[in-house]
Design a protein around this motif. Sequence first.
Motif, PDB file in Angstrom:
ATOM      1  N   PRO A  81      35.136 -33.388-106.216  1.00 46.41           N
ATOM      2  CA  PRO A  81      33.797 -32.308-106.819  1.00 46.41           C
ATOM      3  C   PRO A  81      33.437 -31.896-105.437  1.00 46.41           C
ATOM      4  CG  PRO A  81      33.014 -33.926-108.492  1.00 46.41           C
ATOM      5  CD  PRO A  81      34.558 -34.530-106.995  1.00 46.41           C
ATOM      6  N   ALA A  82      33.168 -30.240-105.238  1.00 44.27           N
ATOM      7  CA  ALA A  82      32.032 -29.791-103.744  1.00 44.27           C
ATOM      8  C   ALA A  82      30.573 -29.074-104.694  1.00 44.27           C
ATOM      9  CB  ALA A  82      33.205 -29.309-103.474  1.00 44.27           C
ATOM     10  N   VAL A  83      29.581 -29.815-104.265  1.00 48.66           N
ATOM     11  CA  VAL A  83      29.133 -29.281-104.903  1.00 48.66           C
ATOM     12  C   VAL A  83      28.034 -27.750-103.494  1.00 48.66           C
ATOM     13  CG1 VAL A  83      25.837 -29.566-104.976  1.00 48.66           C
ATOM     14  CG2 VAL A  83      27.665 -31.425-105.700  1.00 48.66           C
ATOM     15  N   THR A  84      27.721 -26.654-104.589  1.00 50.79           N
ATOM     16  CA  THR A  84      28.112 -25.677-104.359  1.00 50.79           C
ATOM     17  C   THR A  84      27.083 -24.345-104.482  1.00 50.79           C
ATOM     18  OG1 THR A  84      28.565 -24.487-102.492  1.00 50.79           O
ATOM     19  CG2 THR A  84      29.804 -24.827-104.739  1.00 50.79           C
ATOM     20  N   GLU A  85      26.786 -23.138-104.302  1.00 51.39           N
ATOM     21  CA  GLU A  85      26.428 -22.453-105.056  1.00 51.39           C
ATOM     22  C   GLU A  85      27.653 -21.699-106.097  1.00 51.39           C
ATOM     23  OE1 GLU A  85      28.071 -20.222-101.336  1.00 51.39           O
ATOM     24  OE2 GLU A  85      26.562 -22.211-101.374  1.00 51.39           O
ATOM     25  N   GLY A  86      26.793 -20.762-106.634  1.00 51.65           N
ATOM     26  CA  GLY A  86      28.358 -19.891-107.339  1.00 51.65           C
ATOM     27  C   GLY A  86      27.334 -18.700-108.266  1.00 51.65           C
ATOM     28  N   GLU A  87      27.889 -17.893-107.832  1.00 50.19           N
ATOM     29  CA  GLU A  87      27.342 -16.482-108.543  1.00 50.19           C
ATOM     30  C   GLU A  87      28.466 -15.900-109.104  1.00 50.19           C
ATOM     31  OE1 GLU A  87      26.379 -13.928-105.554  1.00 50.19           O
ATOM     32  OE2 GLU A  87      28.149 -13.776-104.464  1.00 50.19           O
ATOM     33  N   VAL A  88      28.444 -14.704-110.183  1.00 44.97           N
ATOM     34  CA  VAL A  88      29.545 -13.997-110.410  1.00 44.97           C
ATOM     35  C   VAL A  88      28.398 -12.199-110.546  1.00 44.97           C
ATOM     36  CG1 VAL A  88      30.531 -12.849-112.823  1.00 44.97           C
ATOM     37  CG2 VAL A  88      29.604 -15.288-112.415  1.00 44.97           C
ATOM     38  N   VAL A  89      29.793 -11.805-109.691  1.00 43.89           N
ATOM     39  CA  VAL A  89      29.305 -10.373-109.512  1.00 43.89           C
ATOM     40  C   VAL A  89      30.141  -9.359-110.573  1.00 43.89           C
ATOM     41  CG1 VAL A  89      28.801 -11.084-106.877  1.00 43.89           C
ATOM     42  CG2 VAL A  89      31.290 -10.480-107.042  1.00 43.89           C
ATOM     43  N   TYR A  90      29.529  -8.326-110.598  1.00 43.93           N
ATOM     44  CA  TYR A  90      30.371  -7.633-112.209  1.00 43.93           C
ATOM     45  C   TYR A  90      29.889  -6.438-111.437  1.00 43.93           C
ATOM     46  CZ  TYR A  90      25.833  -8.709-115.038  1.00 43.93           C
ATOM     47  OH  TYR A  90      24.606  -9.036-114.865  1.00 43.93           O
ATOM     48  N   GLY A  91      30.366  -5.104-112.513  1.00 46.25           N
ATOM     49  CA  GLY A  91      29.837  -4.251-112.905  1.00 46.25           C
ATOM     50  C   GLY A  91      30.989  -3.436-113.529  1.00 46.25           C
ATOM     51  N   THR A  92      31.000  -1.929-113.858  1.00 45.91           N
ATOM     52  CA  THR A  92      31.866  -1.439-115.058  1.00 45.91           C
ATOM     53  C   THR A  92      33.531  -0.309-114.430  1.00 45.91           C
ATOM     54  OG1 THR A  92      30.211   0.498-114.672  1.00 45.91           O
ATOM     55  CG2 THR A  92      29.801  -1.188-116.798  1.00 45.91           C
ATOM     56  N   HIS A  93      33.201  -1.093-112.454  1.00 38.66           N
ATOM     57  CA  HIS A  93      33.994  -0.583-112.599  1.00 38.66           C
ATOM     58  C   HIS A  93      34.813  -1.192-111.280  1.00 38.66           C
ATOM     59  CE1 HIS A  93      36.741   1.886-109.928  1.00 38.66           C
ATOM     60  NE2 HIS A  93      37.290   2.908-110.593  1.00 38.66           N
ATOM     61  N   PRO A  94      36.214  -1.799-111.697  1.00 38.99           N
ATOM     62  CA  PRO A  94      36.798  -2.933-110.584  1.00 38.99           C
ATOM     63  C   PRO A  94      36.589  -2.763-108.814  1.00 38.99           C
ATOM     64  CG  PRO A  94      38.155  -1.813-111.514  1.00 38.99           C
ATOM     65  CD  PRO A  94      37.180  -0.750-112.198  1.00 38.99           C
ATOM     66  N   ALA A  95      35.957  -1.493-108.391  1.00 40.73           N
ATOM     67  CA  ALA A  95      35.572  -0.856-107.433  1.00 40.73           C
ATOM     68  C   ALA A  95      34.397  -1.424-107.515  1.00 40.73           C
ATOM     69  CB  ALA A  95      36.928  -0.212-106.941  1.00 40.73           C
ATOM     70  N   ARG A  96      33.300  -1.365-107.989  1.00 38.20           N
ATOM     71  CA  ARG A  96      31.806  -1.667-107.759  1.00 38.20           C
ATOM     72  C   ARG A  96      31.113  -2.766-108.544  1.00 38.20           C
ATOM     73  NH1 ARG A  96      32.673   4.387-108.577  1.00 38.20           N
ATOM     74  NH2 ARG A  96      31.621   3.939-111.134  1.00 38.20           N
TER      75      ARG A  96
END
Length: 499
Positions: A81-96
């Motif tokens: 295990p590597a304890v680290t931060e996590g985030e999800v980036v998302y939007g309604t267009h794959p380039a944005r």
Amino acid sequence: MYCCLSAPHGGLRSAALLAPALLRALHAAARRGTAQIRHPRDPDAVSAVNLELVTLTEDLAVITWYTGVTGSDDGFGHLIPAVTEGEVVYGTHPARLNRTASEGRRTAHHYVELTDLEPGQTYYYQARSRGSAATPTPLHLVKGNAVGTSLHGFGSRGGPYSFTTPQPPPGRHLRTIALCNDLHLGETTAGLVAGVPLMRGVSQRLGLAPYPEIMGRALVDEARRRGADHLLAAGDISAGGAPRDLAEARQILDGFGTHGQDYFVVRGNHDRPRPKSGHDPFGDSFLDEFPGGDGPAYFARDLGGLRIVGLDTYEKRGNGSDSGGLSPEQLAWFRARLRENRDQPTMVFGHHPLTVRNSLFPVMSGQRLNRRQARAILDTYSVAPGVFLHHAGHTHRNKRTVLPQARHVTLQEVSAVKEYPGGFCLLRIHTGGYALNYYKTSSGPAREWSERSRRVAAGLWPQHALGRSVCDRNSVTTRDLSGITPPASRTPLVHQPLR
């Protein structure tokens, strides 16, 4: 003995598909059995793996993944295990990808909720930890998709991947019911397979609480937090019907509410009664802890116009590895009850499924209800238009099936509480239909065990248990259920991000 993979014979089609991959996995497991823990040269390098889109509703998505130290090996072919931060980036267009969601804490077992989504909208997302994009849980043996409702993003490592939110069930929300099964209180090793020595199973780490207790308590807490009014537990509450294990299960489930009022339980093959003798003092410990019913361990109840029918699918003699069975008395009772009010909104739950379709592993008779009785139940459904759902466990997988004999009934298998992916389904009933949504339990210990137990079946378990598509664990059905009334008092269903 593991209830789903223990029989010695299986279907030829599944066996032909599985055998080469299983042999390779067993060979690798044998090598790992003598392997040393391998530490990497760069302990700061992180790999983000096992990305899964677990839950998808009209306004919510739950995304999970795991971070391990790149190049490491814990001695069992798994990243340290590597304890680290996590985030999800998302939007309604794959380039944005212009929106961000995160957990707000460091962990190796990431669980991020995307909230306030728009129904019927396509979203693109990428999960990241320390700059590393997470890659999906592979479902290549079943040609599945763990991360979205389309194949977008599979051409590049790390996505972005894509999903489209469904429309909500029509009408006003009435009730929410948690569907679960296979708690296996008392079990100490997950995934044991009789007759296959290298399939040794996975045990809990030393010093930690037994995993069935961790997962059972997490189930109760999560179901209540998600707004469930009732909970239905479809069998294999214990690992072998021992009184102490069933008593522990009762204590855990009582945390949800009152048995026979707030939650309901039926028997599985692991909960079968033991014959009393001088050497074995046990009788029917299941009924000692969960009494009541119209028969020994089956019942029908009315919840504000919703009829729930609980079946004892192992009301028979046997060692638990054979097919499920109802007594002639229970089957006659069941058919008569459904004939009484054919149009009343009705859901049925029992441990053994009526059919097992598209299984990665060989399909044996022990995985389902007796064929003749299953046909009798389907024939009953065909003339009982009020039945809309049949919930089963036993196969330890998420699978949605609709059969031509009764197209108005969803047959929903739900994966086990006690091991990967480790969770339950929420049934949200509206006046004009219903939604089924699967949730992993999200406590820290539950997430850790879920990741550890994905190694079951020489690492092939996710390809069986998760569900080959998002729709196997998340679906919406339009149906007139306006005859059901809300409970007198109910905790509102509010999607709150985990902290």
